[in-house]
Design a protein around this motif. Structure first.
Motif, PDB file in Angstrom:
ATOM      1  N   ARG A  37      12.219   4.808 -29.793  1.00  0.00           N
ATOM      2  CA  ARG A  37      11.262   5.334 -29.422  1.00  0.00           C
ATOM      3  C   ARG A  37       9.650   4.721 -30.287  1.00  0.00           C
ATOM      4  N   GLU A  38      10.055   5.623 -32.020  1.00  0.00           N
ATOM      5  CA  GLU A  38       8.718   5.062 -32.414  1.00  0.00           C
ATOM      6  C   GLU A  38       8.451   3.784 -32.587  1.00  0.00           C
ATOM      7  N   GLU A  39       9.413   2.856 -32.579  1.00  0.00           N
ATOM      8  CA  GLU A  39       8.611   1.103 -32.884  1.00  0.00           C
ATOM      9  C   GLU A  39       8.116   0.838 -30.896  1.00  0.00           C
ATOM     10  N   ARG A  40       8.491   1.075 -30.102  1.00  0.00           N
ATOM     11  CA  ARG A  40       8.098   1.100 -28.938  1.00  0.00           C
ATOM     12  C   ARG A  40       6.762   1.575 -29.037  1.00  0.00           C
ATOM     13  N   ARG A  41       6.678   2.595 -29.623  1.00  0.00           N
ATOM     14  CA  ARG A  41       4.899   3.712 -29.280  1.00  0.00           C
ATOM     15  C   ARG A  41       4.238   3.190 -30.386  1.00  0.00           C
ATOM     16  N   GLN A  42       4.557   1.892 -31.202  1.00  0.00           N
ATOM     17  CA  GLN A  42       3.550   1.406 -32.552  1.00  0.00           C
ATOM     18  C   GLN A  42       3.219   0.339 -32.406  1.00  0.00           C
ATOM     19  N   GLY A  43       4.821  -0.693 -31.729  1.00  0.00           N
ATOM     20  CA  GLY A  43       4.250  -1.570 -32.283  1.00  0.00           C
ATOM     21  C   GLY A  43       4.019  -2.826 -30.423  1.00  0.00           C
ATOM     22  N   LEU A  44       4.834  -1.968 -29.355  1.00  0.00           N
ATOM     23  CA  LEU A  44       4.483  -2.425 -28.450  1.00  0.00           C
ATOM     24  C   LEU A  44       3.421  -2.595 -27.683  1.00  0.00           C
ATOM     25  N   HIS A  45       3.548  -3.268 -26.827  1.00  0.00           N
ATOM     26  CA  HIS A  45       2.196  -3.598 -26.330  1.00  0.00           C
ATOM     27  C   HIS A  45       2.658  -5.047 -24.725  1.00  0.00           C
ATOM     28  N   ILE A  46       1.603  -3.986 -23.852  1.00  0.00           N
ATOM     29  CA  ILE A  46       1.763  -4.798 -22.951  1.00  0.00           C
ATOM     30  C   ILE A  46      -0.058  -5.034 -22.257  1.00  0.00           C
ATOM     31  N   ASN A  47       0.024  -6.221 -21.851  1.00  0.00           N
ATOM     32  CA  ASN A  47      -0.971  -7.180 -20.865  1.00  0.00           C
ATOM     33  C   ASN A  47      -2.398  -6.089 -22.547  1.00  0.00           C
ATOM     34  N   GLY A  48      -1.557  -6.521 -23.734  1.00  0.00           N
ATOM     35  CA  GLY A  48      -2.816  -6.507 -25.053  1.00  0.00           C
ATOM     36  C   GLY A  48      -3.135  -4.819 -24.887  1.00  0.00           C
ATOM     37  N   GLU A  49      -2.477  -3.766 -24.043  1.00  0.00           N
ATOM     38  CA  GLU A  49      -2.593  -2.455 -24.629  1.00  0.00           C
ATOM     39  C   GLU A  49      -1.900  -1.546 -24.646  1.00  0.00           C
ATOM     40  N   GLN A  50      -1.388  -0.728 -25.485  1.00  0.00           N
ATOM     41  CA  GLN A  50      -0.361   0.214 -26.258  1.00  0.00           C
ATOM     42  C   GLN A  50       0.134   0.764 -24.755  1.00  0.00           C
ATOM     43  N   ALA A  51       1.812   0.749 -24.864  1.00  0.00           N
ATOM     44  CA  ALA A  51       2.645   0.772 -23.765  1.00  0.00           C
ATOM     45  C   ALA A  51       2.744   2.456 -24.185  1.00  0.00           C
ATOM     46  N   VAL A  52       2.771   3.040 -22.715  1.00  0.00           N
ATOM     47  CA  VAL A  52       2.999   4.114 -22.870  1.00  0.00           C
ATOM     48  C   VAL A  52       4.356   4.239 -22.321  1.00  0.00           C
ATOM     49  N   GLU A  53       5.118   5.577 -22.526  1.00  0.00           N
ATOM     50  CA  GLU A  53       6.581   6.055 -21.315  1.00  0.00           C
ATOM     51  C   GLU A  53       5.969   7.763 -20.871  1.00  0.00           C
ATOM     52  N   LEU A  54       6.777   6.913 -19.323  1.00  0.00           N
ATOM     53  CA  LEU A  54       6.925   8.229 -18.883  1.00  0.00           C
ATOM     54  C   LEU A  54       8.145   7.561 -18.337  1.00  0.00           C
ATOM     55  N   ASP A  55       9.085   9.523 -18.665  1.00  0.00           N
ATOM     56  CA  ASP A  55      10.157   9.762 -18.938  1.00  0.00           C
ATOM     57  C   ASP A  55      10.097  10.573 -17.439  1.00  0.00           C
ATOM     58  N   TYR A  56      11.484   9.900 -16.162  1.00  0.00           N
ATOM     59  CA  TYR A  56      12.254  11.321 -15.255  1.00  0.00           C
ATOM     60  C   TYR A  56      12.827  12.818 -16.407  1.00  0.00           C
ATOM     61  N   GLY A  57      11.726  14.170 -15.816  1.00  0.00           N
ATOM     62  CA  GLY A  57      12.781  14.352 -16.689  1.00  0.00           C
ATOM     63  C   GLY A  57      13.994  15.578 -15.917  1.00  0.00           C
ATOM     64  N   GLN A  58      15.261  15.827 -16.806  1.00  0.00           N
ATOM     65  CA  GLN A  58      16.119  16.395 -16.183  1.00  0.00           C
ATOM     66  C   GLN A  58      16.792  15.570 -14.591  1.00  0.00           C
ATOM     67  N   ALA A  59      16.110  14.532 -14.956  1.00  0.00           N
ATOM     68  CA  ALA A  59      16.676  13.875 -14.017  1.00  0.00           C
ATOM     69  C   ALA A  59      18.006  13.873 -12.645  1.00  0.00           C
ATOM     70  N   THR A  60      19.400  14.017 -13.553  1.00  0.00           N
ATOM     71  CA  THR A  60      20.399  13.580 -12.967  1.00  0.00           C
ATOM     72  C   THR A  60      20.195  15.173 -12.396  1.00  0.00           C
ATOM     73  N   PRO A  61      20.546  16.465 -12.790  1.00  0.00           N
ATOM     74  CA  PRO A  61      20.758  17.597 -11.833  1.00  0.00           C
ATOM     75  C   PRO A  61      19.770  18.177 -11.200  1.00  0.00           C
TER      76      PRO A  61
END
Length: 430
Positions: free
Chosen positions: A259-283
């Motif tokens: 997660r740290e590598e994605r947060r710091q190093g990953l870029h999409i269309n030249g922009e910083q990537a943001v992670e959107l996470d479904y919380g408690q998806a299974t229950p």
């Protein structure tokens, strides 16, 4: 019929399995392969290795085999030059037909390797394996030979010059698991309109990702890690021998990053990537299946165990996936609790807090819930793609460019409610 699916290149060990799906993705590599094929042809003529010309279909397979070997060894040399690729030469295994294996896995492959590794050509360095009658066996291993290395360097070939074939099977079916921790072998299957539809979806998504503007700053990669941003092929892996079970998306270089590598190093269309996470998806999906409401804001915050949320999450999910009551802590969960906490005490607390799910516990329903989650994720990717947004899936989360965060949140919530009738809980990890 059971077959083994080639492993993803997910670890940092120098040696890895041969990937037969590598293809050239640049004119330089295409030219290099033509050069190798010409020299192989001259070698066969010089040593009279063939009495008759190959049939057209056999010639196509032969050329694909040479191309795959060369491309995979180029990739290995650029990614882990000190490592090797291990490959089977067993006629029994090479003669097995499977939708998960390419046509190049034929009984002709060992002869092709021997020619490429001959002293006259030196495109491949080959170390033959052996049966371990009085000790461990050793598989045949390969790495780029000196003449292939010289061509890689002279043409300044990089990782982006090697791609993955669209012929690779993207709809995979695993057998029923023997236990909660067994993955199950890969199964052959007959295509239906459903599987063909799933494959068309994956082909569309993979083509979209293939042309996406993705970049990773190697400064933020872990020590010794080389991030291959051209590795974007996704597969859906169904489980329990059913196309109504599992179905999560696997593959893509971003899934192999922390997660740290994605947060710091990953870029999409030249922009910083943001992670959107479904919380408690299974229950939440489970409550939606029962058409009832989650009785608490946080499904994993169990009264009396608030400080052990991570452990309660794993046990609750295990209760939904298991087909009989748990008699011990799931694998790797013991450390999440105090020494005095027993599995019966933990299970009782979960059953009391989630009395509404009692009829689903120990029924194996988790596999169906995971399938519903995977359908949600595929739908999210397709809808965002229609909006021109590149989204990278990580099980129950996606990565989007910073500028697409709000749109991503709206689409994820809409899709979740469409599938479950339950309001989603989405966290933003920037």
């Amino acid at each position: 019929m059971h077959v083994e699916l080639p492993e993803e290149d997910t670890d940092l060990t120098p040696d890895r399995p041969f990937n037969p799906w590598r293809v050239p993705a640049s004119p330089a590599v295409e030219q290099l392969i033509q050069d190798v094929l010409n020299q192989v042809r001259n070698y066969e003529t010089l040593y009279q290795l063939r009495k008759r010309k190959r049939k057209q279909a056999d010639q196509v397979t032969f050329e694909k085999a040479v191309s795959a070997v060369v491309c995979d060894l180029i990739h290995q040399h650029l990614n882990q030059p000190e490592g090797r690729v291990f490959i089977t030469r067993s006629h029994t295994r090479l003669g097995t037909r499977s939708r998960y294996r390419p046509a190049i896995y034929s009984k002709a492959l060992p002869a092709i390797l021997d020619v490429l590794a001959s002293p006259e050509l030196c495109f491949v360095e080959q170390s033959l394996g052996y049966e371990g009658f009085f000790g461990p066996s050793q598989q045949t291993t390969l790495r780029a030979g000196k003449r292939l290395i010289s061509r890689i360097e002279s043409a300044a070939i990089g990782l982006d010059a090697i791609g993955l074939s669209e012929e690779q099977e993207t709809i995979c079916l695993r057998d029923t698991r023997d236990s909660l921790w067994d993955e199950g072998a890969m199964l052959e299957y007959e295509d239906t309109p459903v599987t063909s539809g799933y494959r068309d979806q994956m082909r569309t998504i993979n083509r979209w990702l293939r042309q996406a503007d993705l970049d990773f700053d190697d400064l933020y990669a872990g020590e010794g890690k080389v991030v291959d941003v051209s590795n974007r092929m996704l597969r859906r892996i169904f489980t329990q021998g059913s196309f109504g079970s599992g179905g999560r998306l696997f593959g893509g270089f971003w899934q192999m990053l922390s997660r740290e590598e994605r947060r710091q190093g990953l870029h999409i269309n030249g922009e910083q990537a943001v992670e959107l996470d479904y919380g408690q998806a299974t229950p939440r999906i489970a409550y939606g299946l029962l058409e009832t409401v989650l009785p608490m804001e946080d499904a994993y915050s169990i009264p009396g165990f608030e400080s052990h949320r991570a452990g309660m999450k794993k046990v609750l999910n295990a209760m939904l996936f298991a087909d009989k009551p748990l008699t011990r802590m799931p694998k790797g969960v013991r450390k999440e609790f105090s020494a005095q906490h027993s599995i019966s005490e933990v299970v009782s607390a979960i059953e009391a807090a989630h009395a509404g799910l009692k009829e689903l516990f120990y029924t194996g329903i988790g596999h169906k819930l995971q399938f519903m989650e995977s359908q949600i994720m595929v739908d999210v990717l397709v809808r965002l793609m229609s909006e021109g947004v590149v989204a990278l899936p990580i099980h129950d989360a996606i990565l989007v460019p910073e500028s697409s965060k709000e749109l991503g949140l709206r689409v994820m919530d809409t899709v979740f409610q469409d599938h479950t009738g339950i309001v989603s809980q989405i966290s933003v990890k920037e």
